[in-house]
Design a protein around this motif. Structure first.
Motif, mmCIF file in Angstrom:
data_model
loop_
_atom_site.group_PDB
_atom_site.id
_atom_site.type_symbol
_atom_site.label_atom_id
_atom_site.label_comp_id
_atom_site.label_asym_id
_atom_site.label_seq_id
_atom_site.Cartn_x
_atom_site.Cartn_y
_atom_site.Cartn_z
ATOM 1 N N ALA A 193 0.856 -1.182 0.000
ATOM 2 C CA ALA A 193 0.000 0.000 0.000
ATOM 3 C C ALA A 193 0.890 1.229 0.000
ATOM 4 N N PRO A 194 0.376 2.370 -0.478
ATOM 5 C CA PRO A 194 1.180 3.596 -0.426
ATOM 6 C C PRO A 194 1.618 3.902 1.003
ATOM 7 N N ALA A 195 2.842 4.386 1.158
ATOM 8 C CA ALA A 195 3.299 4.888 2.455
ATOM 9 C C ALA A 195 2.799 6.315 2.621
ATOM 10 N N PRO A 196 2.635 6.781 3.852
ATOM 11 C CA PRO A 196 2.115 8.143 4.039
ATOM 12 C C PRO A 196 2.990 9.216 3.400
ATOM 13 N N GLY A 197 4.310 8.988 3.347
ATOM 14 C CA GLY A 197 5.190 9.986 2.759
ATOM 15 C C GLY A 197 5.416 9.755 1.284
ATOM 16 N N SER A 198 6.279 8.789 0.961
ATOM 17 C CA SER A 198 6.562 8.442 -0.421
ATOM 18 C C SER A 198 6.825 6.951 -0.512
ATOM 19 N N GLY A 199 6.824 6.423 -1.722
ATOM 20 C CA GLY A 199 7.061 5.003 -1.900
ATOM 21 C C GLY A 199 5.918 4.164 -1.369
ATOM 22 N N PHE A 200 6.230 2.905 -1.058
ATOM 23 C CA PHE A 200 5.206 1.961 -0.630
ATOM 24 C C PHE A 200 5.706 1.143 0.551
ATOM 25 N N GLU A 201 4.769 0.796 1.415
ATOM 26 C CA GLU A 201 5.045 -0.188 2.452
ATOM 27 C C GLU A 201 4.485 -1.528 1.986
ATOM 28 N N ALA A 202 5.115 -2.609 2.437
ATOM 29 C CA ALA A 202 4.690 -3.936 2.001
ATOM 30 C C ALA A 202 4.977 -4.960 3.085
ATOM 31 N N LEU A 203 4.255 -6.050 3.020
ATOM 32 C CA LEU A 203 4.595 -7.259 3.763
ATOM 33 C C LEU A 203 5.206 -8.222 2.759
ATOM 34 N N ILE A 204 6.376 -8.768 3.087
ATOM 35 C CA ILE A 204 7.025 -9.743 2.211
ATOM 36 C C ILE A 204 7.375 -10.981 3.011
ATOM 37 N N VAL A 205 7.245 -12.139 2.386
ATOM 38 C CA VAL A 205 7.774 -13.375 2.958
ATOM 39 C C VAL A 205 9.175 -13.558 2.401
ATOM 40 N N LEU A 206 10.124 -13.834 3.302
ATOM 41 C CA LEU A 206 11.527 -13.813 2.922
ATOM 42 C C LEU A 206 12.312 -14.854 3.705
ATOM 43 N N GLN A 207 13.325 -15.405 3.069
ATOM 44 C CA GLN A 207 14.265 -16.259 3.784
ATOM 45 C C GLN A 207 14.831 -15.480 4.978
ATOM 46 N N THR A 208 14.762 -16.072 6.159
ATOM 47 C CA THR A 208 15.216 -15.358 7.347
ATOM 48 C C THR A 208 16.707 -15.018 7.264
ATOM 49 N N SER A 209 17.482 -15.861 6.619
ATOM 50 C CA SER A 209 18.907 -15.565 6.472
ATOM 51 C C SER A 209 19.137 -14.336 5.609
ATOM 52 N N SER A 210 18.250 -14.118 4.638
ATOM 53 C CA SER A 210 18.358 -12.916 3.798
ATOM 54 C C SER A 210 17.979 -11.668 4.590
ATOM 55 N N ALA A 211 17.005 -11.804 5.474
ATOM 56 C CA ALA A 211 16.614 -10.661 6.303
ATOM 57 C C ALA A 211 17.754 -10.264 7.233
ATOM 58 N N ASP A 212 18.498 -11.242 7.704
ATOM 59 C CA ASP A 212 19.633 -10.944 8.583
ATOM 60 C C ASP A 212 20.688 -10.101 7.864
ATOM 61 N N SER A 213 20.824 -10.320 6.549
ATOM 62 C CA SER A 213 21.824 -9.557 5.794
ATOM 63 C C SER A 213 21.341 -8.146 5.466
ATOM 64 N N THR A 214 20.028 -7.942 5.527
ATOM 65 C CA THR A 214 19.335 -6.671 5.275
ATOM 66 C C THR A 214 19.483 -6.149 3.845
ATOM 67 N N GLU A 215 20.163 -6.869 2.960
ATOM 68 C CA GLU A 215 20.270 -6.425 1.563
ATOM 69 C C GLU A 215 19.290 -7.227 0.722
ATOM 70 N N VAL A 216 18.170 -6.612 0.428
ATOM 71 C CA VAL A 216 17.088 -7.279 -0.293
ATOM 72 C C VAL A 216 16.601 -6.354 -1.399
ATOM 73 N N HIS A 217 16.309 -6.943 -2.573
ATOM 74 C CA HIS A 217 15.910 -6.155 -3.739
ATOM 75 C C HIS A 217 14.568 -6.637 -4.278
ATOM 76 N N LEU A 218 13.813 -5.704 -4.811
ATOM 77 C CA LEU A 218 12.484 -5.987 -5.349
ATOM 78 C C LEU A 218 12.557 -6.301 -6.829
ATOM 79 N N ALA A 219 11.894 -7.393 -7.242
ATOM 80 C CA ALA A 219 11.627 -7.736 -8.646
ATOM 81 C C ALA A 219 12.812 -8.329 -9.407
ATOM 82 N N SER A 220 14.044 -7.998 -9.020
ATOM 83 C CA SER A 220 15.223 -8.564 -9.680
ATOM 84 C C SER A 220 16.408 -8.419 -8.734
ATOM 85 N N PRO A 221 17.474 -9.173 -8.971
ATOM 86 C CA PRO A 221 18.652 -9.040 -8.099
ATOM 87 C C PRO A 221 19.239 -7.635 -8.100
#
Length: 343
Positions: A300-328
């Motif tokens: 959904a739109p964020a109140p300021g700019s861009g969008f907020e989302a819920l994503i399901v993600l490999q927990t190990s990837s979340a630990d690295s905090t480097e995650v990209h949308l739609a492509s590497p």
């Protein structure tokens, strides 16, 4: 949506698409209203199914992930309907209205789920009915939501997932939010009373943004059969009972719980893009290279700019905090807090 209800809202500035409604030219403005005060939202994106009959509780209990038999007369619960492989077909908010049970789920899967659930009835003494034409769902959210209910003569349930009955049923959710389930004859007047009390009309995006903030996912058609309940944090937000009997997918859900083999969780994120990420969009991390590390659940739109989302993600990837949308090499996502701890 009932034509009379749609006409009533249309006269007040609402504009409709198939499963959403908007009051402002920019859906982001609806979200801004929700972030700054109290809003009233027609829950156009939800459909309702009514289960009635002496076997209704047992019938639903045997199909859903939560313990329907223990659902009290003034209680609501989050639950799911799954495939035999434990993949979620629908996320459902369920409560009782007298002797009946009311199910709310995403409108885009409503008709298909009513048909599928009806296939299980067989000789059970239960009837499943599309209640969307007679039952109007209104959402109230914000610091003055309770006051708006009282101004309309409705009772305020005391705790989240509690209900209160009257001319309409009020279901309390987390985060100062309420669902009002009303017959059409009452809904028209209730809407006007909510607005008169200071609640500002807002569209579907406002409610979906609030769902994201609270970490409450919704299964829509693009992501059916993608996730086991725990991947959507259903075990953390009260959507699964591990003490009830069998239901479709129970073996997989229980095995994931007791063997501790869960590798994915749901996270709340922000991404600076021009268009909302569609449910089912892949997300990537360096750890998995060209292979998808997860998927978008809802955005959904964020109140300021861009969008907020819920994503399901490999927990190990979340630990690295480097995650990209739609492509590497796609836009980077930034992680936002959830109101509950991830186990």
């Amino acid at each position: 949506m009932n034509a009379t209800w749609q006409s009533h809202l249309g006269a007040k500035g609402a504009r409709f698409t198939d499963f959403s409604v908007q009051f402002n030219d920019d859906a982001r403005q609806d979200v801004v209203l929700a972030s700054q005060g109290t809003v009233v939202v027609p829950l156009q994106h939800l459909g309702t199914i009514r289960a009635t009959g002496e076997d209704a509780a047992v019938f639903l209990h045997n199909l859903f992930s939560n313990d329907v038999k223990k659902l009290g007369s003034n209680e609501a619960q989050l639950t799911s309907f799954n495939t035999a492989k434990g993949r979620m077909l629908a996320s459902i908010v369920l409560w009782r209205e007298g002797g009946d049970y009311l199910l709310t789920l995403s409108a885009d899967i409503h008709a298909a789920m009513l048909k599928k659930l009806s296939m299980y009835v067989l000789r059970s003494k239960v009837r499943l009915m599309d209640d969307s034409g007679d039952c109007v769902l209104i959402g109230l959210a914000g610091p003055q939501a309770g006051a708006a209910l009282e101004a309309a003569g409705l009772h305020i349930p005391g705790t989240p997932r509690a209900t209160a009955s009257g001319v309409a049923t009020v279901v309390r959710l987390e985060g100062a939010r309420f669902i009002v389930s009303a017959p059409l004859s009452e809904a028209l007047g209730l809407w006007d009373k909510f607005v008169a009390s200071g609640a500002v009309p807002a569209g579907t995006a406002a409610w979906q943004w609030a769902d994201i903030v609270q970490g409450q996912p919704s299964i829509t058609q693009p992501i059916q059969e993608e996730f086991v309940a725990q991947m959507l944090n259903f075990d953390l937000i009260g959507g699964v009972s591990f003490n009830k009997g069998c239901y479709p997918g129970q073996e997989i859900v229980a095995r994931t719980h007791y063997l501790g083999k869960l590798k994915k969780r749901m996270f709340r994120v922000h991404v600076d893009v021009a268009e909302a990420p569609a449910p089912g969009t892949d997300v990537f991390s360096p750890e998995f290279g060209e292979q998808s590390a997860g998927k978008v659940v809802m955005a959904a739109p964020a109140p300021g700019s861009g969008f907020e989302a819920l994503i399901v993600l490999q927990t190990s990837s979340a630990d690295s905090t480097e995650v990209h949308l739609a492509s590497p090499q796609g836009p980077s996502v930034s992680f936002l807090p959830l109101p509950y701890a991830l186990a």
